[in-house]
Design an enzyme around this catalytic site. Structure first.
Site, PDB file in Angstrom:
ATOM      1  N   THR A  96       0.849  -1.183   0.000  1.00 60.53           N
ATOM      2  CA  THR A  96       0.000   0.000   0.000  1.00 60.53           C
ATOM      3  C   THR A  96       0.884   1.232   0.000  1.00 60.53           C
ATOM      4  O   THR A  96       1.522   1.555   1.003  1.00 60.53           O
ATOM      5  CB  THR A  96      -0.929   0.001   1.222  1.00 60.53           C
ATOM      6  OG1 THR A  96      -1.736  -1.178   1.205  1.00 60.53           O
ATOM      7  CG2 THR A  96      -1.839   1.229   1.211  1.00 60.53           C
ATOM      8  N   LYS A 172      -6.663   1.423  -3.823  1.00 58.94           N
ATOM      9  CA  LYS A 172      -6.351   0.909  -2.479  1.00 58.94           C
ATOM     10  C   LYS A 172      -6.423   2.018  -1.442  1.00 58.94           C
ATOM     11  O   LYS A 172      -6.900   1.801  -0.315  1.00 58.94           O
ATOM     12  CB  LYS A 172      -4.969   0.257  -2.466  1.00 58.94           C
ATOM     13  CG  LYS A 172      -4.566  -0.341  -1.103  1.00 58.94           C
ATOM     14  CD  LYS A 172      -5.538  -1.419  -0.621  1.00 58.94           C
ATOM     15  CE  LYS A 172      -5.235  -1.918   0.782  1.00 58.94           C
ATOM     16  NZ  LYS A 172      -4.017  -2.699   0.906  1.00 58.94           N
ATOM     17  N   LYS A 240      -0.088   5.228   8.762  1.00 60.12           N
ATOM     18  CA  LYS A 240       0.435   5.435   7.404  1.00 60.12           C
ATOM     19  C   LYS A 240      -0.686   5.514   6.370  1.00 60.12           C
ATOM     20  O   LYS A 240      -0.742   6.460   5.575  1.00 60.12           O
ATOM     21  CB  LYS A 240       1.382   4.301   7.027  1.00 60.12           C
ATOM     22  CG  LYS A 240       1.832   4.319   5.556  1.00 60.12           C
ATOM     23  CD  LYS A 240       2.654   3.120   5.199  1.00 60.12           C
ATOM     24  CE  LYS A 240       1.856   1.838   5.060  1.00 60.12           C
ATOM     25  NZ  LYS A 240       1.191   1.713   3.734  1.00 60.12           N
TER      26      LYS A 240
END
Length: 297
Positions: A96, A172, A240
């Site tokens: 990701t 994503k 994150k």
């Protein structure tokens, strides 16, 4: 076909084990942790601690690491996989990362003579071990064709979003907005129930049979009920990932207030020392604010 997975975490281990089961594939796995190497080797795979030690002539490599910096190091760093890859090999980057980082890595791969599929994944560790991940992919027809045997082994569904790298990563990031907010609100609902005097098990049992349920509530709240802080996916991951959501939203002048609030909750849990714990334990942030007692405390 000689294939490999770099990063044998909860998703990467499942992907690597799925490759081992697929006919016609010779699978290797890379992870610096001895325990991960031992598990994969015990299942019959070739396990190495450095990407530079992957089998020579590897034709497809799936990367499942934490961030873009780790991706670049694993592929093109001094101990990276690039010298071990066959000419024309395909890199399937399932980490990701920000869309612009996917585009940059794709350009670097192309300059080195490799194909690149921007292919983030979802589904959780159970789906990964069953070879039933969802893949959000973008890449050229040649790259997708080269990656097909690997993707067929690890995925239940491969969504093709276009040819340009970055489209998979954009999808994503959008998905992680939902995932992060759902985990945060699951924790909020459970914490409110506890503060108001309900039994945690009753909250779980009722929500999971009613309209307010979500995949994340049903998947994550058992960790809270069991007091199991083992990180299948850690609080730090959503610090994150929700950060990536904020970055994407700002880049297209889009307000994302729910994502921002959820991000701050994960940041708060991290600041309290819970960053390495399972992401369900973002509920510790509510515990610090309200004094609730979790079931196994």
């Amino acid at each position: 076909m000689r294939v490999a997975v770099i990063g044998l975490g909860s998703m990467g281990m499942g992907a690597a084990l799925s490759l081992l089961k697929a006919p016609g594939l010779e699978a290797a796995g890379c992870d610096p942790r001895p325990g991960a190497q031992a598990e994969f080797a015990g299942a019959g795979g070739t396990a190495v601690g450095r990407a530079a030690d992957l089998p020579q002539g590897t034709e497809a490599v799936q990367v499942l690491v934490v961030n873009a910096g780790q991706c670049e190091a694993a592929l093109f760093g001094p101990e990276g996989a690039a010298p071990r890859l066959a000419p024309g090999a395909v890199i399937v980057n399932s980490s990701t990362i920000a869309p612009e980082e996917a585009r940059r890595l794709a350009a670097k791969a192309g300059a080195a003579g490799f194909l690149y599929v921007d292919a983030p994944v979802s589904g959780g560790a159970v789906a990964a071990r069953a070879g039933e991940m969802t893949v959000m992919a973008s890449g050229s027809p040649a790259a997708m064709a080269k990656a097909k045997p690997l993707l067929d082994a690890v995925a239940k569904k491969v969504w093709r979003l276009g040819e340009e790298p970055g489209l998979g990563s954009t999808m994503k990031v959008v998905h992680q907005l939902l995932a992060g907010v759902h985990i945060a609100v699951a924790a909020e609902a459970m914490a409110l129930g506890l503060k108001a005097g309900l039994e945690a098990q009753a909250v779980f049992d009722i929500v999971t049979t009613a309209a307010g349920n979500s995949w994340m509530f049903q998947n994550r709240m058992p960790h809270v009920l069991e007091g199991d802080e083992t990180p299948r996916s850690a609080v730090d991951i959503f610090v994150k990932d929700l950060g990536l959501v904020g970055d994407l939203a700002r880049s297209v002048a889009f307000p994302a207030p729910l994502a921002a609030q959820a991000h701050q909750l994960f940041v708060s849990a991290r600041a309290q020392g819970h960053g390495g714990k399972d992401d369900a334990f973002v509920i510790r942030a509510y515990q610090a604010l309200t004094g609730i007692r979790l079931p196994k405390d």
